[in-house]
Design an enzyme around this catalytic site. Structure first.
Site, PDB file in Angstrom:
ATOM      1  N   LYS A 195       0.846  -1.193   0.000  1.00 39.09           N
ATOM      2  CA  LYS A 195       0.000   0.000   0.000  1.00 39.09           C
ATOM      3  C   LYS A 195       0.875   1.234   0.000  1.00 39.09           C
ATOM      4  O   LYS A 195       1.229   1.795   1.043  1.00 39.09           O
ATOM      5  CB  LYS A 195      -0.922  -0.011   1.228  1.00 39.09           C
ATOM      6  CG  LYS A 195      -2.111   0.943   1.072  1.00 39.09           C
ATOM      7  CD  LYS A 195      -3.031   0.490  -0.053  1.00 39.09           C
ATOM      8  CE  LYS A 195      -4.223   1.401  -0.220  1.00 39.09           C
ATOM      9  NZ  LYS A 195      -5.064   1.033  -1.350  1.00 39.09           N
ATOM     10  N   SER A 395      -8.667  -0.521  -4.945  1.00 40.06           N
ATOM     11  CA  SER A 395      -8.868  -0.150  -3.544  1.00 40.06           C
ATOM     12  C   SER A 395     -10.352   0.064  -3.287  1.00 40.06           C
ATOM     13  O   SER A 395     -11.136  -0.863  -3.419  1.00 40.06           O
ATOM     14  CB  SER A 395      -8.024   1.078  -3.200  1.00 40.06           C
ATOM     15  OG  SER A 395      -7.747   1.094  -1.815  1.00 40.06           O
TER      16      SER A 395
END
Length: 596
Positions: A195, A395
């Site tokens: 991430k 996401s």
């Protein structure tokens, strides 16, 4: 005293004149909007015409209702930029339109994403099955436009033009050095090894994990790019790779030598060729129609001549395009309130037998994403929900998609990035050392001022925030595991914020098949058990006058900021995105993916 009255009189006169000018300008704008609204009737297409396609602007998922499209004389775009829905509908109609003899792809910069380009490219391939021609020409071939143009019957370039063929690259802008100079510390709380949205705030280069994932998905996209060109230009994929890797394509003559194009020609020679193909005398003007105009003659998704339902059954196409935030959103962003309402409306309409959720989003607020996910879950319980992924569905964009019965993506869609993060700035040094500003106060509880940017987080506060982000990630991975019928452990292993292409996502089970939005509509109809239906679009677009009333100042501001900043407008948008990241936990793509 006499001088004083002169100044007062001059001021009053100036105010009166300014008011009159503004009033006249307002009337002109209103008149322009009314004229624009009245000019939307379908134009006549002359027989023996060419469909002229020039795609040098950003392509939205659907054509916006732009209240300023008719105000070219005031510096606004004079033509409506067709959305992907109208581009595809136009090419489809042109295939069977006897008045259209062929398509001319002309000098396009392809500001669209990879998946959008893929959909248009596939539409052109389908068009060619009619036996009609597609001719491509440009003075400057970007790699994106060449990929599109490579399916044309003939590809031409200006003899002294530019032909780019050098491979893909992806670049990240790191802000840590600038933040250090300002005395600002980005306090990072995240879950997910990959991430990397927060890396620009605390690193000066890519982490090893981020470099690995970017290398992987960029390589997947590049392989698909080369395969597509290889198939239609009849050049080995390895040869294409070597041409780019060794930098042998430097001039248009090189592109001709290695058979990437069919000829070096000037624009007048192309027009002459098109006249020959349409049996037009050289002294006569070539008959053509711009795709923006032709789109007015093509059936819309909710008014398709082939899909008018006698039964009253409908399939709802719900568009989810842009960053995900709370509130209503607009044509360029997803507001959880507005999109949830649209999904709910489709769910409660008994005539709507299935829903296609078209997702083109890098994600955003994790809370807003969860709100939308809930509506998808509720809808799935009563009718089929099929997701069609555009350029990016990552996401939060994947979060809102994962509950669907089936997910369809393009091979070069960017997806995955299952992870959560939060950023909280510590601006103590900036305030104290740079500005000489200090703060003091009282509080009734230990955590009453949690999130105060004028000081660093305490270890206990950081632990609380980490717990909250961990909970968000656990919720996210559970939702994906349930939707994809996988274990949470497996989703965690392919999650961790890692980005995948649609082709890669198919192999690991994040999507069910590769295809476009039409494939999604067909899949929805099949699952609903209907063949006679009408397509309806949600959310409903605001009318021209509603937009004018609601957002006049916003439209004007955006127009002039874009005009002033030009290509640098993307950095302005990134700065706005950073401020949004610092408000709530985020489930969004690591950064904007730009293929050069």
């Amino acid at each position: 005293m006499k001088q004083f009255f002169k100044y007062v009189l001059a001021t009053i006169t100036g105010i009166v004149i300014s008011t009159i000018i503004l009033a006249v300008l307002f009337v002109v704008i209103i008149g322009g909007i009314i004229a624009s609204a009245g000019s939307d009737k379908a134009p006549e297409v002359a027989s023996n015409s060419i469909l002229h396609i020039k795609l040098d602007r950003a392509i939205a998922e659907r054509t916006p209702n732009n209240p300023f499209s008719g105000l070219g004389f005031l510096g606004f775009d004079s033509d409506k930029t067709p959305g992907l829905n109208d581009i595809l509908a136009s090419i489809k109609k042109a295939k069977s339109d006897d008045d259209i003899k062929g398509i001319f792809l002309d000098e396009s910069y392809m500001l669209s994403g990879q998946a959008t380009t893929e959909e248009i490219r596939n539409a052109l391939i389908d068009f060619k099955r009619s036996g009609k021609f597609v001719i491509a020409y440009s003075e400057i071939y970007t790699q994106g436009f060449y990929y599109l143009a490579s399916v044309a019957d003939k590809v031409y370039v200006n003899p002294n033009g530019i032909f780019e063929f050098r491979g893909f690259s992806s670049e990240v802008t790191f802000l840590k050095g600038a933040l250090d100079k300002l005395g600002i510390e980005a306090q990072i709380i995240k879950v997910g090894t990959y991430k990397s949205a927060v890396e620009p705030f605390f690193l000066t280069k890519m982490s090893d994990a981020n470099r690995l994932q970017v290398t992987s998905y960029l390589g997947s996209m590049y392989d698909h790019f080369l395969s597509g060109i290889s198939k239609y230009r009849h050049i080995g994929k390895d040869s294409l790779f070597n041409y780019a890797n060794n930098g042998v394509i430097q001039e248009p003559a090189d592109a001709l030598k290695y058979k990437l194009v069919d000829g070096l020609k000037y624009k007048d020679e192309i027009l002459s060729d098109l006249k020959e193909r349409t049996d037009t005398k050289q002294k006569d003007n070539l008959k053509s129609i711009e795709i923006g105009e032709y789109a007015k003659t093509a059936p819309k998704r909710d008014d398709d001549d082939d899909k008018k339902s006698s039964s009253g059954d409908k399939i709802a196409v719900v568009y989810a395009s842009g960053e995900i935030n709370g509130g209503d959103g607009d044509d360029n962003t997803i507001g959880s309130e507005n999109l949830s309402k649209a999904i709910r409306k489709a769910r409660t309409d008994d005539k709507v037998k299935a829903v296609v959720l078209r997702v083109n989003s890098p994600g955003g607020s994790s809370l807003a994403s969860d709100v939308i996910w809930r509506e998808v879950m509720l809808t799935k319980k009563v009718k089929p929900v099929i997701v069609s992924m555009g350029d990016v569905a990552a996401s939060g964009g994947y979060y809102i998609a994962c509950a669907a019965d089936s997910i369809i993506a393009e091979p070069n869609t960017i997806t995955g990035s299952i992870g959560i993060f939060a950023v909280l700035p510590n601006m103590q040094k900036f305030f104290n050392d740079k500005l000489g500003v200090t703060f003091d106060g009282v509080k009734t509880g230990k955590y009453a001022d949690l999130g105060d940017v004028s000081r660093p987080l305490s270890p206990e506060e950081r632990a609380l925030l980490q717990k909250s982000v961990n909970h968000g990630y656990d919720t996210f991975t559970k939702a994906v595991a349930n939707g994809r019928h996988k274990t949470q452990e497996y989703i965690n292993s392919i999650g961790q914020g890692r980005v995948w292409t649609g082709e890669q996502a198919l192999k690991i089970g994040l999507v069910d098949r590769l295809g476009n939005i039409s494939d999604a509509v067909n899949a929805a109809a099949k699952k609903a058990g209907i063949s006679d239906y009408k397509l309806v679009n949600y959310p409903e677009q605001k009318s021209i006058f509603k937009q004018f009333g609601d957002g006049f100042s916003t439209h004007v501001k955006v127009h002039f900021v874009k005009a002033e900043l030009g290509e640098n407008y993307k950095y302005y948008e990134q700065i706005k995105g950073v401020t949004q990241m610092m408000r709530t936990p985020q489930a969004r793509l690591p950064y904007n993916v730009v293929i050069k």
